[in-house]
Enzyme design. Structure first.
Site, short mmCIF file in Angstrom:
data_model
loop_
_atom_site.label_atom_id
_atom_site.label_comp_id
_atom_site.label_asym_id
_atom_site.label_seq_id
_atom_site.Cartn_x
_atom_site.Cartn_y
_atom_site.Cartn_z
N CYS A 78 0.80 -1.22 0.00
CA CYS A 78 0.00 0.00 0.00
C CYS A 78 0.83 1.27 0.00
CB CYS A 78 -0.99 0.00 1.17
SG CYS A 78 -0.23 0.21 2.81
N HIS A 117 -2.00 1.27 6.90
CA HIS A 117 -2.55 1.27 5.54
C HIS A 117 -2.71 2.70 5.05
CE1 HIS A 117 -4.40 -0.24 1.99
NE2 HIS A 117 -5.54 0.39 2.21
N ASP A 132 -8.35 3.58 -3.42
CA ASP A 132 -7.39 2.66 -2.83
C ASP A 132 -6.96 1.66 -3.90
OD1 ASP A 132 -5.93 0.86 -1.31
OD2 ASP A 132 -7.47 0.58 0.22
#
Length: 280
Positions: A78, A117, A132
């Protein structure tokens, strides 16, 4: 004075990035563009933790990200995928900034996990969206409207956002008939140092679930492919998943190359790390 960190992509890398996403020219900063960018990104750029398996450093400064993702034929997790994507959005003219979240997937919903994250908050025409491209095998393949509490469709599974106390939001994904918790986040402003700290935890802390592990994921039209150490699976919408256990390092390396399209680093070190993980 020390030089300022690089914050924008050089023009040649911007063009390369857009070409990888199937664009001949930069798209306008619209909602339709955001939807397409997110869908294409999760197919073109693989989620992978090969460096975590190798217990190698994972720098997240922009020169390192563009070298690894745009030039070395690799993917990332991420902080890498969403970090580069956030830079792209800002450079295309989107009003976007980073947020950090606490991953709950696979654990109790009331757990207080570390902020590990990174996601993007994008405002378009006075509406706020979560984008995302870095949540592994359950990455949302379309942006989600922040202030919508009902079910939201994506090119893959439906998702929904729930409001929690203290200004928090909980993201759920519908897997089969079950709404599973993915992660919780808030809108607190974040700086690069916050990402550096979270990235250090994910890449280096002994209790990190990624350290010494191999997780790989990619999406395509109606499918997701995942690799969890030596367990390879193809998930097709509306169909049972197809799974197989890989017999050893040769099969793992073949899947990384053939199914995920990755250009691999030092193969001897990778074979050793795969063997070490299998023996653990």
């Amino acid at each position: 004075m020390s030089p300022q960190p690089e914050s924008t992509l050089p023009q040649e890398d911007l063009q390369l990035y857009l070409q990888r996403l199937g664009y001949e020219r930069a798209p306008a900063p619209t909602l339709d563009s955001l939807r397409e960018l997110q869908r294409r990104h999760s197919h073109a750029f693989v989620f992978e933790t090969i460096n975590s398996l190798l217990q190698a450093p994972i720098p997240i400064d922009l020169p390192s990200l563009r070298r690894k993702l745009l030039h070395d034929g690799r993917g990332g997790y991420c902080y890498e995928l969403n970090g580069l994507f956030l830079t792209l959005l800002q450079q295309l003219g989107f009003q976007a900034r980073g947020l950090t979240g606490r991953v709950l997937m696979g654990g109790p919903e009331d757990a207080v996990t570390a902020r590990t994250h990174l996601v993007a908050l994008v405002e378009i025409d006075r509406e706020r969206w979560i984008a995302d491209v870095g949540f592994g095998g359950m990455v949302p393949t379309g942006p989600l409207r922040l202030d919508e509490t009902g079910e939201q469709t994506t090119p893959h599974e439906p998702y929904r956002l729930e409001r929690r106390d203290a200004g928090q939001y909980l993201l759920r994904a519908k897997v089969g008939e079950e709404w599973r918790a993915m992660y919780v986040f808030d809108l607190a402003p974040q700086e690069q140092i916050d990402y550096v700290v979270g990235n250090w935890y994910v890449s280096s802390h002994p209790q990190s679930p990624f350290r010494g592990q191999l997780f790989v994921a990619r999406t395509g039209p109606g499918w997701r492919k995942t690799l969890n150490n030596d367990s390879y699976a193809v998930h097709r919408l509306g169909q049972p998943s197809e799974r197989r256990e890989l017999a050893g390092a040769d099969e793992v390396i073949e899947v990384l190359r053939e199914q995920f399209g990755l250009r691999l680093p030092d193969e001897a070190a990778l074979r050793e790390a795969i063997g070490r993980q299998r023996a653990a």
